[in-house]
Design a protein around this motif. Structure first.
Motif, PDB file in Angstrom:
ATOM      1  N   LEU A  22       0.847  -1.192   0.000  1.00 19.08           N
ATOM      2  CA  LEU A  22       0.000   0.000   0.000  1.00 19.08           C
ATOM      3  C   LEU A  22       0.880   1.237   0.000  1.00 19.08           C
ATOM      4  O   LEU A  22       1.966   1.242   0.581  1.00 19.08           O
ATOM      5  CB  LEU A  22      -0.890   0.039   1.244  1.00 19.08           C
ATOM      6  N   THR A  23       0.383   2.288  -0.619  1.00 19.49           N
ATOM      7  CA  THR A  23       1.064   3.565  -0.588  1.00 19.49           C
ATOM      8  C   THR A  23       0.032   4.648  -0.312  1.00 19.49           C
ATOM      9  O   THR A  23      -1.034   4.665  -0.907  1.00 19.49           O
ATOM     10  CB  THR A  23       1.863   3.823  -1.895  1.00 19.49           C
TER      11      THR A  23
ATOM     12  N   ALA B  86       4.674   4.170   8.815  1.00 18.28           N
ATOM     13  CA  ALA B  86       4.819   2.979   7.974  1.00 18.28           C
ATOM     14  C   ALA B  86       4.753   1.726   8.834  1.00 18.28           C
ATOM     15  O   ALA B  86       5.250   1.699   9.958  1.00 18.28           O
ATOM     16  CB  ALA B  86       6.138   3.037   7.209  1.00 18.28           C
TER      17      ALA B  86
ATOM     18  N   ALA C 149       2.776  -1.098   4.285  1.00 17.10           N
ATOM     19  CA  ALA C 149       2.133   0.200   4.086  1.00 17.10           C
ATOM     20  C   ALA C 149       3.199   1.290   4.110  1.00 17.10           C
ATOM     21  O   ALA C 149       3.864   1.496   5.130  1.00 17.10           O
ATOM     22  CB  ALA C 149       1.082   0.457   5.155  1.00 17.10           C
TER      23      ALA C 149
ATOM     24  N   THR D 171      -4.841   4.431   6.705  1.00 15.60           N
ATOM     25  CA  THR D 171      -4.231   3.199   6.217  1.00 15.60           C
ATOM     26  C   THR D 171      -3.687   2.349   7.362  1.00 15.60           C
ATOM     27  O   THR D 171      -3.902   1.131   7.393  1.00 15.60           O
ATOM     28  CB  THR D 171      -3.115   3.509   5.206  1.00 15.60           C
ATOM     29  N   ILE D 172      -2.990   2.966   8.289  1.00 15.89           N
ATOM     30  CA  ILE D 172      -2.372   2.209   9.377  1.00 15.89           C
ATOM     31  C   ILE D 172      -3.436   1.536  10.234  1.00 15.89           C
ATOM     32  O   ILE D 172      -3.284   0.370  10.633  1.00 15.89           O
ATOM     33  CB  ILE D 172      -1.457   3.112  10.233  1.00 15.89           C
TER      34      ILE D 172
ATOM     35  N   VAL E 157      -4.835  -1.458   8.164  1.00 17.44           N
ATOM     36  CA  VAL E 157      -3.877  -2.564   8.141  1.00 17.44           C
ATOM     37  C   VAL E 157      -3.805  -3.210   9.520  1.00 17.44           C
ATOM     38  O   VAL E 157      -3.799  -4.440   9.647  1.00 17.44           O
ATOM     39  CB  VAL E 157      -2.491  -2.079   7.660  1.00 17.44           C
TER      40      VAL E 157
ATOM     41  N   THR F  81      -0.631   7.163   5.359  1.00 15.32           N
ATOM     42  CA  THR F  81       0.128   6.701   6.526  1.00 15.32           C
ATOM     43  C   THR F  81       0.529   7.824   7.473  1.00 15.32           C
ATOM     44  O   THR F  81       1.203   7.563   8.472  1.00 15.32           O
ATOM     45  CB  THR F  81       1.406   5.955   6.095  1.00 15.32           C
TER      46      THR F  81
ATOM     47  N   ILE G 292       1.889  -7.722   4.208  1.00 13.78           N
ATOM     48  CA  ILE G 292       1.280  -6.424   3.923  1.00 13.78           C
ATOM     49  C   ILE G 292       2.271  -5.343   4.337  1.00 13.78           C
ATOM     50  O   ILE G 292       2.758  -5.343   5.478  1.00 13.78           O
ATOM     51  CB  ILE G 292      -0.054  -6.241   4.667  1.00 13.78           C
TER      52      ILE G 292
END
Length: 165
Positions: free
Chosen positions: A75-76, A124, A136, A87-88, A91, A79, A134
């Motif tokens: 993933l980009t 990250a 990130a 995102t974090i 995840v 974060t 996974i």
């Protein structure tokens, strides 16, 4: 699966860009992940761009883990510490085992080789969900390039072996 078996085949990856502002045409971070992965002879099987929406992100990751036969999802974006950066959290909701060294070393390298003290705000993360790695990364091309070249690509085959032994 032996390390030799892992080393003899390309890995199968999924790429997710998380952004409310990027489009397929402006997704330089996702393009960089794909370019570097394919240059290292891996296969990007699925790719998508999603808004900063934790539920949608969790849904897509869970679906890919269940049906796409991936070795890893990269993933980009999303974060950072802004309110919309989820995102974090997404995840974190699906990984069974975190790989804390990834975030620690990424922040260190970001500090020493890329953005200096701004690395403080990077969240990250990496982990494992149902035997799928996974990762990130932040959304900038610099962060993606650093993460892919210095951490993910040098270790991904070893990590896939470890997850599947």
């Amino acid at each position: 699966m032996s390390l030799q078996q892992v080393n003899e085949r390309p890995l199968v990856l999924g790429v997710i860009t998380v952004s409310d502002t990027r489009t397929a045409e402006t997704d330089k971070g996702g393009d960089t992940v794909v370019r570097l992965a394919e240059a290292d002879d891996h296969i990007v099987k699925v790719r998508t761009l999603l808004p900063d929406d934790a539920l949608k992100l969790i849904e897509v990751m869970n679906r890919w883990i269940a049906v796409e036969d991936l070795d890893a999802i990269i993933l980009t974006g999303g974060t950072g510490i802004a309110k919309r950066d989820v995102t974090i959290e997404a995840v974190g909701d699906i990984i069974e085992k975190e790989i804390p060294g990834f975030g620690e070393i990424f922040r260190y390298l970001s500090f020493t080789e890329d953005i200096g003290t701004k690395a403080l705000a990077s969240r990250a993360i990496a982990g494992v969900a149902n035997n799928v790695l996974i990762f990130a990364l932040p959304g900038s091309v610099g962060a993606v390039t650093l993460g892919m070249n210095r951490l993910i690509l040098p270790e991904i085959k070893h990590l896939v072996f470890e997850v599947n032994k």
